[in-house]
Design an enzyme around this catalytic site. Structure first.
Site, short mmCIF file in Angstrom:
data_model
loop_
_atom_site.label_atom_id
_atom_site.label_comp_id
_atom_site.label_asym_id
_atom_site.label_seq_id
_atom_site.Cartn_x
_atom_site.Cartn_y
_atom_site.Cartn_z
N LYS A 173 0.12 3.81 -2.70
CA LYS A 173 -0.89 4.87 -2.62
C LYS A 173 -0.27 6.26 -2.49
O LYS A 173 -0.97 7.27 -2.68
CB LYS A 173 -1.84 4.59 -1.46
CG LYS A 173 -2.66 3.32 -1.65
CD LYS A 173 -3.61 3.08 -0.49
CE LYS A 173 -4.55 1.92 -0.75
NZ LYS A 173 -3.98 0.61 -0.40
N SER A 224 -5.99 3.35 4.27
CA SER A 224 -5.41 2.53 3.20
C SER A 224 -6.50 1.84 2.38
O SER A 224 -6.39 0.67 2.01
CB SER A 224 -4.46 1.48 3.78
OG SER A 224 -3.58 1.00 2.79
N SER A 257 0.79 -1.24 0.00
CA SER A 257 0.00 0.00 0.00
C SER A 257 0.82 1.28 0.00
O SER A 257 0.24 2.37 -0.09
CB SER A 257 -0.96 0.01 1.20
OG SER A 257 -2.05 -0.85 0.96
#
Length: 403
Positions: free
Chosen positions: A63, A115, A60
């Site tokens: 991101k 997230s 993640s």
């Protein structure tokens, strides 16, 4: 005997109570993560690296790129509608419903604090029309930033054999993103409330980055986890005006935080940054041939990171050509200023003209020729005028006499 007891007590106290008397970490940390890097944010100087250029899954921390593209390409007040594809996203979510609409800003808080993979897909489709087209934007941006060993196929970081980056590339991407005030504000936020469609209460988002609560000066950035990627993190912190960025990839369990803390502690305990020059700072004045004097200013900031125990003086040397001629455009590069620590060259900054310098008209060759011709012409015209005047007077006398 009493003195020995006191001495033993002091030695025991100092060896045991390291939290009261912290010791400078001289040796680089031995992190558990398979890859890691530590950089100083302003200069980009690498302070530590381990397997920093080996491609690995970012999970993640992907991101970070998703967020900065959304901020740059969209407006925070944009209305973002959740598609069926976003609704069906795997992994961590904020449980968006099909057709649910939030602002881009609210989606970004869901993306970076919780997230949320559903928010990642919704954002990608809003900006580019599809996840695939958004991935093309991500890769183009990565190349622009200098992340050469990175390839993204989705905005969330879910596993894919073609979705990878390196600790170094991720540090570059994070450094770039941290120059954006909106991004910085989001990633340092601990909690945030956004509406929850169909419910009479809001979603409360809690930042997954535990360092925001546990580490002095922590101000970002993003954690991540998948089974194949392991634990990943990009951690930033600022102390005494110096911001550090630590990246750890493929660590395990709580080691992700101890790894990040070890890197940040190593940086803060052992390094210092000196801001040597500011963009636009006036450095000197110079005479300009054919024009007026002009101030020379620094074209950019220049800072230097060195070890704290390195006390060698920093000196500077201005290098400017002996003769500078007008005309000069505003911002024209005239020379440079070099910086040295001891005898070691550490960098340079271009010196540019603060203002435009126009060439004085009388310094042009054509003007001088014209002036010379004019000076020749004026006496000639005067001589002609005198002759005409004498002729006129003579003719006037003759006319009078004839009468």
């Amino acid at each position: 005997m009493r003195a020995k007891i006191v001495l033993l007590f002091i030695l025991f106290f100092f060896s045991f109570n390291n939290s009261v008397f912290p010791q400078t970490i001289k040796n680089p940390p031995d992190i558990v993560g398979e890859a890691g890097i530590l950089i100083e944010a302003k200069t980009g100087k690498i302070l530590y690296e381990k397997n920093a250029n080996i491609p690995l899954e970012p999970a993640s921390t992907t991101k970070i790129m998703t967020a900065i593209i959304a901020i740059e390409k969209g407006n925070l007040s944009d209305k973002v509608t959740t598609s069926e594809r976003a609704f069906k996203s795997d992994g961590s979510r904020i449980y968006l419903e099909i057709g649910e609409t939030l602002t881009l800003e609210q989606m970004l808080y869901g993306l970076m604090l919780s997230s949320a993979n559903d928010a990642a897909v919704a954002i990608a489709e809003h900006i580019s029309g599809s996840v695939e087209q958004f991935a093309e934007l991500m890769n183009a941006k990565a190349k622009e930033i200098g992340a050469k060993n990175t390839n993204f196929v989705n905005p969330s970081g879910l596993p894919d054999k073609n979705h990878y980056t390196t600790a170094y590339d991720l540090a570059l991407i994070s450094r770039y993103a941290l120059n954006n005030p909106t991004f910085c504000k989001i990633v340092r936020t601990k909690t945030f409330n956004i509406p929850w469609q169909g419910k009479d209460y809001d979603r409360t988002l809690i930042n997954h980055n535990k360092l925001l609560w546990r580490y002095e000066g922590a101000d970002g950035v993003k954690t991540g986890y998948t089974v194949s990627a392991g634990q990943t993190i990009v951690a930033s912190a600022t102390r005494n005006g110096m911001q550090l960025i630590a990246v750890v990839l493929k660590s395990q369990g709580k080691n992700i935080y101890t790894d990040a803390i070890s890197l940040l502690d190593y940086g803060f305990n052992n390094f210092k940054r000196e801001d040597l020059i500011k963009s636009g700072e006036e450095i000197t004045y110079i005479d300009v041939k054919y024009g007026n004097p002009v101030a020379l200013i620094a074209s950019q900031d220049f800072s230097f990171v060195s070890e704290k125990d390195n006390n060698l003086p920093i000196t500077k040397k201005i290098d400017i050509p002996k003769t500078i001629k007008a005309p000069l455009a505003k911002g024209a590069v005239i020379g440079k200023i070099d910086f040295y620590q001891g005898e070691n060259f550490i960098g340079s900054v271009n010196l540019i003209s603060k203002d435009e310098v126009k060439r004085k008209i009388y310094t042009y060759f054509w003007f001088r020729v014209l002036l010379f011709l004019l000076l020749l012409y004026i006496p000639f015209r005067i001589k002609v005028a005198i002759k005409r005047y004498k002729r006129y007077k003579k003719n006037k006398v003759n006319v009078s006499y004839q009468k």
